[in-house]
Design a protein around this motif. Structure first.
Motif, PDB file in Angstrom:
ATOM      1  N   PHE A  20      -2.976  -0.207  -8.876  1.00  0.00           N
ATOM      2  CA  PHE A  20      -4.158   0.655  -8.842  1.00  0.00           C
ATOM      3  C   PHE A  20      -3.650   2.080  -8.667  1.00  0.00           C
ATOM      4  O   PHE A  20      -2.987   2.384  -7.673  1.00  0.00           O
ATOM      5  CB  PHE A  20      -5.085   0.248  -7.697  1.00  0.00           C
ATOM      6  CG  PHE A  20      -5.634  -1.138  -7.861  1.00  0.00           C
ATOM      7  CD1 PHE A  20      -6.888  -1.342  -8.422  1.00  0.00           C
ATOM      8  CD2 PHE A  20      -4.899  -2.259  -7.478  1.00  0.00           C
ATOM      9  CE1 PHE A  20      -7.402  -2.628  -8.587  1.00  0.00           C
ATOM     10  CE2 PHE A  20      -5.400  -3.540  -7.630  1.00  0.00           C
ATOM     11  CZ  PHE A  20      -6.656  -3.718  -8.186  1.00  0.00           C
ATOM     12  N   LYS A  21      -3.966   2.952  -9.644  1.00  0.00           N
ATOM     13  CA  LYS A  21      -3.403   4.303  -9.659  1.00  0.00           C
ATOM     14  C   LYS A  21      -4.502   5.352  -9.779  1.00  0.00           C
ATOM     15  O   LYS A  21      -5.452   5.180 -10.542  1.00  0.00           O
ATOM     16  CB  LYS A  21      -2.444   4.469 -10.837  1.00  0.00           C
ATOM     17  CG  LYS A  21      -1.270   3.514 -10.823  1.00  0.00           C
ATOM     18  CD  LYS A  21      -0.442   3.656 -12.091  1.00  0.00           C
ATOM     19  CE  LYS A  21       0.707   2.659 -12.123  1.00  0.00           C
ATOM     20  NZ  LYS A  21       1.464   2.751 -13.375  1.00  0.00           N
ATOM     21  N   LEU A  22      -4.324   6.440  -9.049  1.00  0.00           N
ATOM     22  CA  LEU A  22      -5.181   7.625  -9.145  1.00  0.00           C
ATOM     23  C   LEU A  22      -4.295   8.810  -9.483  1.00  0.00           C
ATOM     24  O   LEU A  22      -3.283   9.023  -8.804  1.00  0.00           O
ATOM     25  CB  LEU A  22      -5.870   7.902  -7.808  1.00  0.00           C
ATOM     26  CG  LEU A  22      -7.269   7.406  -7.579  1.00  0.00           C
ATOM     27  CD1 LEU A  22      -7.763   7.826  -6.210  1.00  0.00           C
ATOM     28  CD2 LEU A  22      -8.232   7.795  -8.653  1.00  0.00           C
ATOM     29  N   ASP A  23      -4.669   9.573 -10.483  1.00  0.00           N
ATOM     30  CA  ASP A  23      -3.881  10.748 -10.886  1.00  0.00           C
ATOM     31  C   ASP A  23      -2.408  10.382 -11.103  1.00  0.00           C
ATOM     32  O   ASP A  23      -1.505  11.073 -10.640  1.00  0.00           O
ATOM     33  CB  ASP A  23      -3.985  11.867  -9.842  1.00  0.00           C
ATOM     34  CG  ASP A  23      -5.404  12.347  -9.640  1.00  0.00           C
ATOM     35  OD1 ASP A  23      -6.151  12.409 -10.643  1.00  0.00           O
ATOM     36  OD2 ASP A  23      -5.769  12.659  -8.493  1.00  0.00           O
ATOM     37  N   ASN A  24      -2.171   9.262 -11.771  1.00  0.00           N
ATOM     38  CA  ASN A  24      -0.820   8.757 -12.061  1.00  0.00           C
ATOM     39  C   ASN A  24      -0.004   8.422 -10.813  1.00  0.00           C
ATOM     40  O   ASN A  24       1.211   8.264 -10.889  1.00  0.00           O
ATOM     41  CB  ASN A  24      -0.038   9.735 -12.939  1.00  0.00           C
ATOM     42  CG  ASN A  24      -0.629   9.834 -14.323  1.00  0.00           C
ATOM     43  OD1 ASN A  24      -1.060   8.836 -14.883  1.00  0.00           O
ATOM     44  ND2 ASN A  24      -0.667  11.032 -14.857  1.00  0.00           N
ATOM     45  N   GLU A  25      -0.656   8.310  -9.671  1.00  0.00           N
ATOM     46  CA  GLU A  25       0.025   7.958  -8.426  1.00  0.00           C
ATOM     47  C   GLU A  25      -0.373   6.542  -8.023  1.00  0.00           C
ATOM     48  O   GLU A  25      -1.554   6.216  -7.941  1.00  0.00           O
ATOM     49  CB  GLU A  25      -0.358   8.937  -7.314  1.00  0.00           C
ATOM     50  CG  GLU A  25       0.295   8.615  -5.992  1.00  0.00           C
ATOM     51  CD  GLU A  25      -0.168   9.528  -4.862  1.00  0.00           C
ATOM     52  OE1 GLU A  25       0.268   9.284  -3.730  1.00  0.00           O
ATOM     53  OE2 GLU A  25      -0.960  10.450  -5.103  1.00  0.00           O
ATOM     54  N   ILE A  40       0.879  -1.160   0.000  1.00  0.00           N
ATOM     55  CA  ILE A  40       0.000   0.000   0.000  1.00  0.00           C
ATOM     56  C   ILE A  40       0.921   1.216   0.000  1.00  0.00           C
ATOM     57  O   ILE A  40       1.684   1.408   0.938  1.00  0.00           O
ATOM     58  CB  ILE A  40      -0.913   0.014   1.244  1.00  0.00           C
ATOM     59  CG1 ILE A  40      -1.679  -1.291   1.347  1.00  0.00           C
ATOM     60  CG2 ILE A  40      -1.854   1.214   1.198  1.00  0.00           C
ATOM     61  CD1 ILE A  40      -2.255  -1.557   2.712  1.00  0.00           C
ATOM     62  N   THR A  41       0.847   2.015  -1.047  1.00  0.00           N
ATOM     63  CA  THR A  41       1.766   3.148  -1.142  1.00  0.00           C
ATOM     64  C   THR A  41       1.126   4.464  -0.717  1.00  0.00           C
ATOM     65  O   THR A  41       1.839   5.424  -0.456  1.00  0.00           O
ATOM     66  CB  THR A  41       2.320   3.295  -2.572  1.00  0.00           C
ATOM     67  OG1 THR A  41       1.223   3.437  -3.472  1.00  0.00           O
ATOM     68  CG2 THR A  41       3.143   2.072  -2.949  1.00  0.00           C
ATOM     69  N   SER A  97     -10.768  -4.856   0.447  1.00  0.00           N
ATOM     70  CA  SER A  97     -10.700  -5.074   1.905  1.00  0.00           C
ATOM     71  C   SER A  97      -9.936  -3.979   2.623  1.00  0.00           C
ATOM     72  O   SER A  97      -9.979  -3.888   3.856  1.00  0.00           O
ATOM     73  CB  SER A  97     -10.093  -6.436   2.215  1.00  0.00           C
ATOM     74  OG  SER A  97      -8.707  -6.430   1.937  1.00  0.00           O
ATOM     75  N   LEU A  98      -9.248  -3.129   1.892  1.00  0.00           N
ATOM     76  CA  LEU A  98      -8.513  -2.005   2.500  1.00  0.00           C
ATOM     77  C   LEU A  98      -9.438  -0.866   2.893  1.00  0.00           C
ATOM     78  O   LEU A  98      -9.023   0.033   3.618  1.00  0.00           O
ATOM     79  CB  LEU A  98      -7.465  -1.467   1.516  1.00  0.00           C
ATOM     80  CG  LEU A  98      -6.360  -2.420   1.121  1.00  0.00           C
ATOM     81  CD1 LEU A  98      -5.522  -1.803   0.009  1.00  0.00           C
ATOM     82  CD2 LEU A  98      -5.496  -2.790   2.299  1.00  0.00           C
ATOM     83  N   LYS A  99     -10.683  -0.900   2.429  1.00  0.00           N
ATOM     84  CA  LYS A  99     -11.606   0.196   2.658  1.00  0.00           C
ATOM     85  C   LYS A  99     -11.912   0.343   4.150  1.00  0.00           C
ATOM     86  O   LYS A  99     -12.238  -0.620   4.828  1.00  0.00           O
ATOM     87  CB  LYS A  99     -12.899   0.007   1.876  1.00  0.00           C
ATOM     88  CG  LYS A  99     -13.784   1.218   1.872  1.00  0.00           C
ATOM     89  CD  LYS A  99     -14.916   1.068   0.881  1.00  0.00           C
ATOM     90  CE  LYS A  99     -15.671   2.376   0.761  1.00  0.00           C
ATOM     91  NZ  LYS A  99     -16.697   2.288  -0.277  1.00  0.00           N
ATOM     92  N   TYR A 124      -1.906   1.193  -4.689  1.00  0.00           N
ATOM     93  CA  TYR A 124      -1.824  -0.181  -4.186  1.00  0.00           C
ATOM     94  C   TYR A 124      -1.245  -1.065  -5.282  1.00  0.00           C
ATOM     95  O   TYR A 124      -1.587  -0.922  -6.463  1.00  0.00           O
ATOM     96  CB  TYR A 124      -3.217  -0.660  -3.799  1.00  0.00           C
ATOM     97  CG  TYR A 124      -3.325  -2.084  -3.342  1.00  0.00           C
ATOM     98  CD1 TYR A 124      -2.801  -2.496  -2.122  1.00  0.00           C
ATOM     99  CD2 TYR A 124      -3.969  -3.040  -4.114  1.00  0.00           C
ATOM    100  CE1 TYR A 124      -2.918  -3.810  -1.694  1.00  0.00           C
ATOM    101  CE2 TYR A 124      -4.096  -4.355  -3.692  1.00  0.00           C
ATOM    102  CZ  TYR A 124      -3.568  -4.730  -2.479  1.00  0.00           C
ATOM    103  OH  TYR A 124      -3.678  -6.034  -2.061  1.00  0.00           O
ATOM    104  N   LYS A 125      -0.378  -2.002  -4.872  1.00  0.00           N
ATOM    105  CA  LYS A 125       0.216  -2.954  -5.808  1.00  0.00           C
ATOM    106  C   LYS A 125       0.157  -4.337  -5.178  1.00  0.00           C
ATOM    107  O   LYS A 125       0.438  -4.493  -3.984  1.00  0.00           O
ATOM    108  CB  LYS A 125       1.665  -2.567  -6.111  1.00  0.00           C
ATOM    109  CG  LYS A 125       2.340  -3.464  -7.124  1.00  0.00           C
ATOM    110  CD  LYS A 125       3.720  -2.935  -7.470  1.00  0.00           C
ATOM    111  CE  LYS A 125       4.356  -3.771  -8.561  1.00  0.00           C
ATOM    112  NZ  LYS A 125       5.629  -3.174  -9.020  1.00  0.00           N
TER     113      LYS A 125
END
Length: 183
Positions: free
Chosen positions: A144-149, A47-48, A179-181, A152-153
């Motif tokens: 999984f990326k949001l705004d190129n960030e 989780i980044t 499950s991270l929610k 989660y990998k």
């Protein structure tokens, strides 16, 4: 002399106690898996960005995502993976699984990027050491990326050469992410 002896003995005890207490954090092989499906094959996750996980999961659950995928074939042995699965077939499997997790459909201004690939294990690669690395058929890597960030990998092995366990492994990837929610 006795005082120095007790100080040295105390320091040694503290050093070993600290090592025992922190060993789980530094030894990923002994690490407990977060959810049951991760125990079936070797699975690593990272989780980044904890702050954006809920937002990213909401984008997934509302259908606001795009998919980028590819298959990486073996180079040293004769590749067979495309006899069983194609990027389009894998995307269809993913879409079917994602449909189970949609809570509602909403059009939002940005999208979650689900970027993944399926790698065929190249069992004839001379760089592989030992027989254990030849036991699995390949692995999946999802980002999984949001705004190129990167948010989660996850990487998880699949075991069957005919790729019939890939749907189960993709489902585990999505379950792991959701499950991270935090409510």
């Amino acid at each position: 002399m006795n005082k120095l002896y007790y100080i040295l003995l105390s320091a040694i005890v503290i050093f070993f106690a600290y090592g025992v207490l922190t060993k789980k954090d530094t030894n990923p092989i002994k690490e407990e898996k977060r959810i049951p499906c991760q125990k079936y094959t070797v699975t690593f996750e990272k989780i980044t960005n904890h702050k954006k996980t809920n937002e990213a999961i909401n984008y997934l659950q509302t259908g606001n995502y795009t998919i980028s995928s590819r298959i990486e074939q073996s180079k040293y042995m004769k590749s067979k993976i495309l006899n069983y699965i194609s990027p389009q077939k894998a995307d269809n499997i993913l879409e079917t699984i994602l449909a189970k997790y949609k809570t509602k459909t909403t059009n939002l201004d940005k999208k979650l990027l689900i970027d993944y690939y399926i790698l065929e294990n190249d069992k004839e690669d001379k760089g592989k050491k030992g027989t254990k690395c030849k036991l699995y058929a390949g692995y999946l890597v999802f980002e999984f990326k949001l705004d190129n960030e990167l948010i989660y990998k996850i990487q998880t092995d699949y075991m069957k050469d005919d790729t019939t366990d890939i749907p189960e492994r993709i489902n585990c990837v999505i379950k792991s992410f959701i499950s991270l929610k935090k409510e």
